[in-house]
Design an enzyme around this catalytic site. Structure first.
Site, mmCIF file in Angstrom:
data_model
loop_
_atom_site.group_PDB
_atom_site.id
_atom_site.type_symbol
_atom_site.label_atom_id
_atom_site.label_comp_id
_atom_site.label_asym_id
_atom_site.label_seq_id
_atom_site.Cartn_x
_atom_site.Cartn_y
_atom_site.Cartn_z
ATOM 1 N N SER A 9 -52.752 -139.554 25.674
ATOM 2 C CA SER A 9 -53.271 -138.304 25.122
ATOM 3 C C SER A 9 -54.070 -137.564 26.177
ATOM 4 O O SER A 9 -54.594 -138.162 27.122
ATOM 5 C CB SER A 9 -54.156 -138.590 23.906
ATOM 6 O OG SER A 9 -54.831 -137.419 23.486
ATOM 7 N N HIS A 10 -54.200 -136.263 26.009
ATOM 8 C CA HIS A 10 -55.050 -135.468 26.880
ATOM 9 C C HIS A 10 -56.531 -135.772 26.639
ATOM 10 O O HIS A 10 -57.373 -135.462 27.479
ATOM 11 C CB HIS A 10 -54.802 -133.978 26.645
ATOM 12 C CG HIS A 10 -53.531 -133.480 27.264
ATOM 13 N ND1 HIS A 10 -52.287 -133.864 26.816
ATOM 14 C CD2 HIS A 10 -53.315 -132.629 28.305
ATOM 15 C CE1 HIS A 10 -51.356 -133.274 27.542
ATOM 16 N NE2 HIS A 10 -51.955 -132.516 28.452
ATOM 17 N N SER A 11 -56.834 -136.356 25.480
ATOM 18 C CA SER A 11 -58.213 -136.639 25.106
ATOM 19 C C SER A 11 -58.464 -138.145 25.071
ATOM 20 O O SER A 11 -57.738 -138.891 24.420
ATOM 21 C CB SER A 11 -58.507 -136.050 23.717
ATOM 22 O OG SER A 11 -59.699 -136.572 23.182
ATOM 23 N N GLY A 43 -57.028 -134.023 29.957
ATOM 24 C CA GLY A 43 -55.865 -134.087 30.843
ATOM 25 C C GLY A 43 -55.222 -135.455 30.759
ATOM 26 O O GLY A 43 -55.672 -136.327 30.009
ATOM 27 N N SER A 70 -47.202 -132.204 28.785
ATOM 28 C CA SER A 70 -47.464 -132.781 30.100
ATOM 29 C C SER A 70 -47.740 -134.281 30.001
ATOM 30 O O SER A 70 -47.520 -135.029 30.963
ATOM 31 C CB SER A 70 -48.637 -132.073 30.778
ATOM 32 O OG SER A 70 -49.813 -132.184 30.009
#
Length: 225
Positions: A9-11, A43, A70
């Site tokens: 995950s981005h978090s 990110g 991404s």
């Protein structure tokens, strides 16, 4: 050994939260979060995902779930960079529902593709269907009133689905006009069965009676709440 899971995950907090939930559903499955950048910002990080893949795979492979575009790219790159890329699969599935379904499948001893398939099937929101044909003569048919506080939600649904592992039986659970495959944790949760509801169990196959008895045993223990 069980197939492991990697949550990308981005978090950081989101990855850790999904991993925590999946572990509650399947305590014997290694679920490794890989969220956020090394400095804690939003990110995805290649090194984090690579390390998570190594940690999650205890010998049966690993299935990777991700949140946004991404994250998929980083996950696929990390898998391609493995010494043996065939030891991991990146799955396009809803992150939370997919992780829960995959964890339960892994807990049940599913192989890597079976676990990945369970995650992908979660996109359909669980295996709910219209009630089937009338009870066959050789089918076990029982009613059960739920007495536990939370009904068939989250952990109880996972315990019920896992209780059927290894049995040769097809089991469905009905509540009103909704019916679910008892082996599908998301399907069982989708029934929305609460304390005091009366559910209908139908089972067929060589182990049909044993399957129903296992569910009744869980209910008598209030699903270990």
């Amino acid at each position: 050994m069980n197939v492991g899971l990697v949550i990308v995950s981005h978090s950081t907090r989101l990855a850790e939260g999904v991993a925590e939930l999946a572990r509650q559903m399947a305590p014997e499955v290694r679920v490794v979060p890989a969220g956020g950048l090394p400095d804690g910002n939003i990110g995805t990080d290649f090194e984090k995902v690579s390390a998570a893949l190594s940690d999650a795979n205890t010998g049966a492979g690993a299935v990777v779930l991700y949140d946004l575009g991404s994250a998929q790219m980083i996950a696929e790159l990390a898998v391609e960079s493995l010494g043996d890329p065939s030891t991991a699969l990146v799955v396009d599935a809803p992150l939370v529902e997919g992780a829960v379904a995959a964890a339960v499948a892994a807990q049940g001893g599913g192989d890597m593709r079976g676990v990945a398939g369970a995650a992908e099937a979660a996109a359909a929101g669980g295996e709910l269907a219209e009630p089937g044909e009338p009870t066959a003569a050789d089918e076990v048919h029982e009613e059960l009133e739920l007495a536990n506080e939370v009904g068939l939600h989250a952990r109880p649904a996972a315990l019920l689905a896992r209780s059927l592992n290894g049995l040769q039986a097809n089991v469905t659970i009905s509540l009103g006009d909704k019916e679910a495959d008892a082996a599908s944790v998301l399907g069982v949760m989708g029934l929305g069965a609460r304390k005091g509801d009366r559910i209908v169990l139908r089972a067929n196959g060589p182990d049909a009676r044993q399957a129903v008895e296992r569910i009744f045993d869980l209910a008598k223990r209030n699903f270990d709440e």
